[in-house]
Enzyme design. Structure first.
Site, PDB file in Angstrom:
ATOM      1  CG  LEU A   1       6.105  15.251   1.742  1.00  0.00           C
ATOM      2  CD1 LEU A   1       6.646  14.472   2.196  1.00  0.00           C
ATOM      3  CD2 LEU A   1       7.365  15.859   0.894  1.00  0.00           C
TER       4      LEU A   1
ATOM      5  CD  GLN B   1       1.105  -9.086  -2.557  1.00  0.00           C
ATOM      6  OE1 GLN B   1       1.289  -9.234  -3.721  1.00  0.00           O
ATOM      7  NE2 GLN B   1      -1.238  -8.703  -2.819  1.00  0.00           N
TER       8      GLN B   1
ATOM      9  CG  ASP C   1      -1.705  -1.349   1.343  1.00  0.00           C
ATOM     10  OD1 ASP C   1      -2.633  -2.143   0.172  1.00  0.00           O
ATOM     11  OD2 ASP C   1      -1.706  -2.055   2.167  1.00  0.00           O
TER      12      ASP C   1
ATOM     13  N   GLY D   1      -4.539  -4.291  -4.049  1.00  0.00           N
ATOM     14  CA  GLY D   1      -4.836  -3.468  -4.491  1.00  0.00           C
ATOM     15  C   GLY D   1      -4.128  -2.586  -5.032  1.00  0.00           C
ATOM     16  CG  HIS D   2      -1.359  -2.153  -7.735  1.00  0.00           C
ATOM     17  ND1 HIS D   2      -0.429  -2.735  -8.770  1.00  0.00           N
ATOM     18  CD2 HIS D   2      -0.528  -2.355  -5.686  1.00  0.00           C
ATOM     19  CE1 HIS D   2       0.871  -3.472  -7.332  1.00  0.00           C
ATOM     20  NE2 HIS D   2      -0.315  -3.659  -6.718  1.00  0.00           N
TER      21      HIS D   2
ATOM     22  N   GLY E   1       1.454   3.213  -2.743  1.00  0.00           N
ATOM     23  CA  GLY E   1       0.808   3.672  -3.754  1.00  0.00           C
ATOM     24  C   GLY E   1       1.752   3.823  -5.058  1.00  0.00           C
ATOM     25  CE  LYS E   2       3.384  -2.080  -4.267  1.00  0.00           C
ATOM     26  NZ  LYS E   2       2.492  -2.600  -3.046  1.00  0.00           N
TER      27      LYS E   2
ATOM     28  CE  LYS F   1       1.315  10.600  -7.784  1.00  0.00           C
ATOM     29  NZ  LYS F   1       0.644  11.714  -7.463  1.00  0.00           N
TER      30      LYS F   1
ATOM     31  NE  ARG G   1      -7.711  -7.037   6.050  1.00  0.00           N
ATOM     32  CZ  ARG G   1      -6.697  -7.578   5.881  1.00  0.00           C
ATOM     33  NH1 ARG G   1      -6.943  -8.860   6.782  1.00  0.00           N
ATOM     34  NH2 ARG G   1      -5.957  -7.723   5.098  1.00  0.00           N
ATOM     35  N   PRO G   2      -9.350  -0.934   8.174  1.00  0.00           N
ATOM     36  CG  PRO G   2      -9.788  -1.190  10.617  1.00  0.00           C
ATOM     37  CD  PRO G   2     -10.507  -1.333   9.548  1.00  0.00           C
TER      38      PRO G   2
HETATM   39  P1  IMP Z   1      -2.143 -12.814   1.231  1.00  0.00           P
HETATM   40  O1  IMP Z   1      -1.387 -12.266   0.453  1.00  0.00           O
HETATM   41  O2  IMP Z   1      -3.898 -12.457   0.925  1.00  0.00           O
HETATM   42  O3  IMP Z   1      -2.769 -14.288   1.499  1.00  0.00           O
HETATM   43  O4  IMP Z   1      -2.483 -11.899   3.279  1.00  0.00           O
HETATM   44  C1  IMP Z   1      -0.892 -12.202   3.534  1.00  0.00           C
HETATM   45  C2  IMP Z   1      -0.877 -10.681   4.537  1.00  0.00           C
HETATM   46  O5  IMP Z   1      -0.541 -10.173   3.364  1.00  0.00           O
HETATM   47  C3  IMP Z   1      -2.015 -10.110   4.817  1.00  0.00           C
HETATM   48  O6  IMP Z   1      -1.770  -9.343   6.158  1.00  0.00           O
HETATM   49  C4  IMP Z   1      -2.344  -9.065   4.274  1.00  0.00           C
HETATM   50  O7  IMP Z   1      -3.024  -8.651   4.421  1.00  0.00           O
HETATM   51  C5  IMP Z   1      -1.588  -8.867   3.627  1.00  0.00           C
HETATM   52  N1  IMP Z   1      -1.475  -7.646   2.414  1.00  0.00           N
HETATM   53  C6  IMP Z   1      -1.508  -8.877   1.161  1.00  0.00           C
HETATM   54  N2  IMP Z   1      -1.365  -7.926  -0.435  1.00  0.00           N
HETATM   55  C7  IMP Z   1      -1.446  -6.972   0.064  1.00  0.00           C
HETATM   56  C8  IMP Z   1      -1.671  -5.717  -0.214  1.00  0.00           C
HETATM   57  O8  IMP Z   1      -1.471  -5.422  -1.801  1.00  0.00           O
HETATM   58  N3  IMP Z   1      -1.700  -5.009   0.340  1.00  0.00           N
HETATM   59  C9  IMP Z   1      -1.235  -5.099   1.866  1.00  0.00           C
HETATM   60  N4  IMP Z   1      -0.755  -5.854   2.198  1.00  0.00           N
HETATM   61  C10 IMP Z   1      -1.591  -6.916   1.941  1.00  0.00           C
END
Ligand code: IMP
Length: 427
Positions: free
Chosen positions: A334, A226, A18, A45-46, A20-21, A23, A305-306
């Site tokens: 920033l 990720q 998360d 989720g980009h 900001g890749k 963008k 999720r928060p």
């Molecule tokens: P999984 O990839 O769904 O198996 O989740 C494993 C861990 O990676 C969990 O803590 C998720 O919240 C985290 N995670 C998976 N994809 C993302 C992402 O795109 N952004 C942030 N955390 C992620």
């Protein structure tokens, strides 16, 4: 970033995802011929904002928003076919041309409904905080040498026999995990028959395709999903995802040699967030965390999720710089820090009376560390209209300079808002 010496660039998250890749990839891929996802699946989720429109891309590379780029899902990706086609259709409905622009590796693996049942069932005892998109179980099948590759769709009768076998195994596993749900062979066969005719025309040997493109001098952007601290080897194991999110995974997951890669850009937020379980040493005190979450809209793009929020952690980023071989940093969000009077930054950890300068690999140690915080001066003025470093207030420049020293990597981009134009490129 592309120039005569840099044709193949990897963009990775240098924290817990998360960053900001999306963008950054969107901005840089304006000059790319090919944009490639090399690991992960619909757990990503980009978010990309163009004008008043927001796009959230899960599987399809963020390069899809530039009409001349070709997008590739490499062999290292795990593909949920319904999520994939849902995303393609959603983009087409919003006027994004997609036909003929997405190539899928014949070696990529499928994520099927039974993987999602297993993910949810395993979560009940493991409590990793996964996205429940079936990612872990799909990679388990792959490494257990019983996975279902996209290329298998070209022989449907054989694929269906394999599928029946996997569904039976999954049901045995679900029973062992005490889960009441069962997967249905019929449902899986119907799904496979439905998606095969649509997916197969997109399927190629993407490694060979990329090899020839790179040889021909095309510009290739490898888009990580990720973050580095979620890498299955280098992350905060077991609170990680099930793939290699770091730059080494880019070569393996795209099917090119490591020598083809010319640079690695690490994307970091100006602070730190984490969604899912596992330690976050620089977590801010509750009211400040709440403020960061509100200002940065820190809610998961996939699950809502928060996100937990804290200060920039230099050990995390220095570690990411090392394991990825980062050649440059992009600092995002920033502007979220614009209202803070002072801004703490984690510069080291204290553990049982000893000072740590490097990330420990032992999770129980990481859970017990106390961050050593340096307090930097805030700027309390908006940075969102800055388009060069000279436009930034002096304390903001000092803040960036300090991050650069702590992370031991030069900053190449600073993002000051969600829009495409809200970016500073450092010459
Ligand atoms: P999984 O990839 O769904 O198996 O989740 C494993 C861990 O990676 C969990 O803590 C998720 O919240 C985290 N995670 C998976 N994809 C993302 C992402 O795109 N952004 C942030 N955390 C992620």
């Amino acid at each position: 970033m592309f120039d005569t010496d840099l044709h193949c660039l990897v963009v990775v998250g240098a924290q817990w995802g998360d960053e900001g890749k999306g963008k950054l990839v969107d901005v840089i891929s304006e000059r790319a011929d090919l944009v490639v996802r090399y690991q992960g699946g619909a757990n990503a989720g980009h978010t990309v904002v163009i004008g008043d429109s927001q796009f959230i891309l899960r599987l399809i590379p963020s390069g899809i928003l530039h009409p001349t780029t070709t997008c590739v899902l490499g062999n290292g990706v795990v593909i949920d076919p319904d999520a994939f086609f849902g995303e393609l259709d959603g983009l087409a409905e919003r006027g994004v041309p997609v036909t003929g622009r997405v190539l899928v590796s014949d070696r990529a693996h499928l994520v099927l409904p039974y993987h999602k049942l297993l993910d949810a069932a395993a979560e009940r005892s493991q409590n990793i905080g996964t996205t429940r998109r079936g990612i872990g179980p799909a990679y388990e099948d792959k490494y257990g040498r019983r996975g279902l590759r996209v290329g298998f769709l070209s022989d449907l009768p054989r694929m269906e026999r394999r599928l029946a076998d996997r569904v039976r195994l999954a049901n045995e596993q679900l029973a062992l995990l005490g889960a009441p749900e069962r997967a249905s062979v019929d449902e899986h066969v119907t799904l496979i028959r439905r998606i095969a005719p649509r997916l197969l025309p997109m399927v190629v040997d993407t490694g060979a395709h990329l090899h020839h493109a790179i040889r021909a001098g095309q510009r290739v952007l490898l888009e990580g999903a990720q973050g580095s601290l979620l890498d299955v080897d280098h992350g905060t194991y077991p609170f990680v995802t099930s793939s290699n999110t770091t730059a080494g995974g880019a070569a393996v997951g795209a099917g090119i040699g490591p020598t083809a890669i010319d640079g690695v850009l690490g994307v970091v937020k100006a602070y730190t967030t984490r969604v899912g379980n596992g330690p976050l040493p620089t977590l801010a005190p509750a009211p400040v965390e709440e403020e960061l979450r509100r200002l940065g809209h820190e809610f998961g793009a996939v699950t809502g999720r928060p996100r937990r929020c804290g200060w920039f952690d230099a050990l995390v980023v220095r570690y990411a710089a090392r394991v990825n071989g980062l050649t440059a940093l992009a600092v995002t969000k920033l502007d979220v820090l614009d209202s803070f009077e002072t801004i703490p930054v984690g510069a080291a950890y204290d553990l049982d009376g000893a000072r740590l300068e490097e990330m420990p690999s032992d999770l129980s140690a990481l859970e017990r560390v106390t961050p050593v915080l340096e307090t930097l001066e805030g700027w309390r003025t908006s940075t969102s209209t800055a388009r060069s470093l000279a436009d930034l207030p002096r304390p903001a420049r000092s803040y960036l300079e300090r991050l650069e020293v702590l992370a031991d990597t030069p900053i190449r981009y600073v993002s000051v808002g969600t829009r495409r134009d809200q970016i500073i490129e450092v010459a």
